[in-house]
Scaffold this active site. Structure first.
Site, short mmCIF file in Angstrom:
data_model
loop_
_atom_site.label_atom_id
_atom_site.label_comp_id
_atom_site.label_asym_id
_atom_site.label_seq_id
_atom_site.Cartn_x
_atom_site.Cartn_y
_atom_site.Cartn_z
N ARG A 152 0.83 -1.23 0.00
CA ARG A 152 0.00 0.00 0.00
C ARG A 152 0.86 1.27 0.00
O ARG A 152 0.51 2.26 0.64
CB ARG A 152 -0.93 0.04 1.21
N SER A 212 -10.07 -0.28 3.62
CA SER A 212 -9.30 -0.39 4.87
C SER A 212 -8.80 0.98 5.27
O SER A 212 -8.07 1.61 4.51
CB SER A 212 -8.09 -1.30 4.68
N GLU A 235 -4.09 3.87 6.34
CA GLU A 235 -3.81 3.59 4.93
C GLU A 235 -4.34 4.74 4.08
O GLU A 235 -3.77 5.07 3.04
CB GLU A 235 -4.50 2.27 4.55
N1 EPU Z 1 -10.19 -10.32 10.80
C1 EPU Z 1 -10.67 -10.07 12.08
N2 EPU Z 1 -11.67 -9.16 12.24
C2 EPU Z 1 -12.23 -8.51 11.18
C3 EPU Z 1 -11.75 -8.77 9.87
C4 EPU Z 1 -10.71 -9.68 9.71
O1 EPU Z 1 -10.19 -10.64 13.05
O2 EPU Z 1 -13.12 -7.69 11.40
C5 EPU Z 1 -9.10 -11.30 10.61
C6 EPU Z 1 -9.60 -12.47 9.76
O3 EPU Z 1 -10.15 -13.45 10.59
C7 EPU Z 1 -8.32 -12.94 9.08
C8 EPU Z 1 -7.50 -11.68 8.95
O4 EPU Z 1 -8.06 -10.72 9.83
O5 EPU Z 1 -7.61 -13.84 9.90
C9 EPU Z 1 -7.45 -11.16 7.51
O6 EPU Z 1 -8.74 -10.77 7.10
P1 EPU Z 1 -9.06 -10.37 5.58
O7 EPU Z 1 -8.73 -11.48 4.66
O8 EPU Z 1 -10.45 -9.82 5.55
O9 EPU Z 1 -7.99 -9.26 5.22
P2 EPU Z 1 -7.52 -7.94 5.94
O10 EPU Z 1 -6.10 -8.10 6.37
O11 EPU Z 1 -8.46 -7.54 7.02
C10 EPU Z 1 -6.58 -7.01 3.70
C11 EPU Z 1 -6.60 -5.72 2.93
C12 EPU Z 1 -7.91 -5.54 2.17
C13 EPU Z 1 -8.09 -6.72 1.23
C14 EPU Z 1 -8.03 -8.03 2.02
C15 EPU Z 1 -8.03 -9.23 1.13
C16 EPU Z 1 -5.16 -4.23 4.17
C17 EPU Z 1 -5.04 -3.03 5.06
N3 EPU Z 1 -6.38 -4.61 3.84
O12 EPU Z 1 -7.59 -6.90 4.70
O13 EPU Z 1 -7.77 -4.36 1.38
O14 EPU Z 1 -9.31 -6.64 0.54
O15 EPU Z 1 -6.80 -8.08 2.79
O16 EPU Z 1 -6.81 -9.31 0.45
O17 EPU Z 1 -4.13 -4.78 3.78
C18 EPU Z 1 -8.13 -2.03 1.23
O18 EPU Z 1 -6.91 -1.92 1.12
O19 EPU Z 1 -8.89 -1.03 1.21
C19 EPU Z 1 -8.71 -3.35 1.43
C20 EPU Z 1 -10.01 -3.55 1.64
#
Ligand code: EPU
Length: 345
Positions: A164, A245, A341
């Site tokens: 990012r 995010s 972000e």
């Molecule tokens: N999780 C939680 N609580 C929540 C959401 C997620 O505990 O409310 C845990 C999930 O259980 C999982 C982990 O966090 O173990 C990862 O969750 P997820 O796959 O939803 O991904 P994320 O790390 O929360 C990142 C990106 C998203 C992208 C997703 C999928 C960042 C800051 N965000 O989210 O990007 O869609 O991975 O690749 O890296 C964005 O940048 O705007 C965005 C939405």
């Protein structure tokens, strides 16, 4: 090119806050961009290049000139049996671009389906999702240099694309404006299916098919699965204003992580090269009790704790205040400073 004055930005950014810009201009060519940047009226004002406005938080009215790319050409520059090289204008809608590529059976960005915003943001923010990042497919970025008022081509290796982040967000912020992006896409299968529950989602849709003639159908299926996963977790900005995010997932040295993991063994994390570990900010925010909570008209989305939302007529300061409260709680619980972000103005 028309320059408008006192423009309401409510429908021009995804948080849909009630803010305005003193001046607003949209350019369709680099000549138009040069023209507006040379205009003496704006010489002393701040200038903000804007794409879809999907990664921004305005905390006040913008006192200068906002310039938005409407360069919307798409050309095939080179093609062979294996791959295709595309040159896309920075004003194309990102998801329509993904859809076009999938419909042509050009692979590489199907996992990036459903990301709001314009193509111009793809190198700046190094957009990423479901195991793929823009840097995996971008070959070069054509920019307009605000110092020389000329265009130049930057190979992607020079652009510092990282999680990012890129040099466009850092030291080049006030210098280069992204006008065209070259993407190298695959004509042969090279799917990335290892992130989260993507494989399971595909199986529930009948699974991928074998053989070269199945490539187009497979890309469509992956796109559909990603769109479904996204819509189950992320709010539609046109229904509930947000900027995806709001926080980055923080990175820690392995040794520091080992100490933290003793206290929080369930904290989701991913090993990175160079002895680093990436942690789930969403999990930490949820642990602190913020998921689904609100403060005034700013809220934390109940299905994804990384996403801050405008619950209706919120002011930028309210969203900013919520961000600060969450960051303070995460710091006092985990000793980790979460970074935004989104770009805060
Ligand atoms: N999780 C939680 N609580 C929540 C959401 C997620 O505990 O409310 C845990 C999930 O259980 C999982 C982990 O966090 O173990 C990862 O969750 P997820 O796959 O939803 O991904 P994320 O790390 O929360 C990142 C990106 C998203 C992208 C997703 C999928 C960042 C800051 N965000 O989210 O990007 O869609 O991975 O690749 O890296 C964005 O940048 O705007 C965005 C939405």
């Amino acid at each position: 090119m028309i320059v408008q004055e006192q423009v309401c930005l409510k429908d021009k950014h995804s948080f849909h806050l009630n803010v305005s810009a003193r001046y607003w201009a949209e350019y369709q060519t680099t000549d138009e961009l040069r023209e507006v940047l040379q205009d003496k009226r704006f010489a002393k004002l701040p200038v903000l290049p804007l794409g879809g406005g999907c990664n921004l938080l305005f905390t006040q009215d913008f006192p200068g000139l906002i310039i938005k790319s409407a360069i919307s050409s798409l050309e095939v520059v080179h093609e062979n049996e294996e791959e295709v090289l595309l040159r896309a204008g920075s004003g194309l809608d990102w998801d329509q671009f993904v859809e076009t590529c999938v419909s042509q059976a050009w692979g590489g960005i199907e996992n990036l389906s459903g990301i709001p915003g314009l193509t111009g943001a793809s190198p700046i923010q190094n957009i990423g999702a479901y195991g793929v990042e823009a840097k995996d497919v971008i070959q070069a970025v054509e920019v307009f240099d605000r110092q020389t008022l000329d265009s130049l081509v930057l190979p992607v290796e020079e652009c510092g694309l990282a999680y990012r982040n890129s040099r466009f967000k850092q030291e080049w912020k006030d210098r280069y404006i992204v006008c065209y992006i070259s993407y190298r896409l695959n004509k042969k299968p090279a799917y990335r299916l290892d992130y989260g529950n993507l494989k399971e989602a595909l199986i529930s849709k009948g699974g991928l098919q074998q053989g070269p003639e199945a490539h187009h159908g497979n890309l469509s299926l992956i796109r559909r699965a990603v769109l479904d996963i996204r819509s189950s977790k992320l709010p539609d900005p046109d229904v509930l204003g947000n900027a995806g995010s709001f926080f980055k997932n923080p990175e820690l040295e392995t040794a520091a992580f080992a100490l933290l993991a003793e206290r929080f063994p369930e904290l989701p994390h991913w090993e990175l090269p160079n002895n680093k570990v990436k942690l789930s900010a969403a999990w930490m925010i949820e642990y602190c009790g913020w998921k689904g909570k609100s403060s005034g008209r700013a809220g934390v989305y109940p299905k994804q704790a990384l996403v801050l939302v405008n619950l209706g007529a919120a002011r930028g300061e309210e969203i900013y205040g919520l961000y600060k409260q969450i960051a303070a709680d995460v710091f006092s619980t985990f000793g980790i400073r979460l970074q935004a972000e989104v770009v805060i103005l």
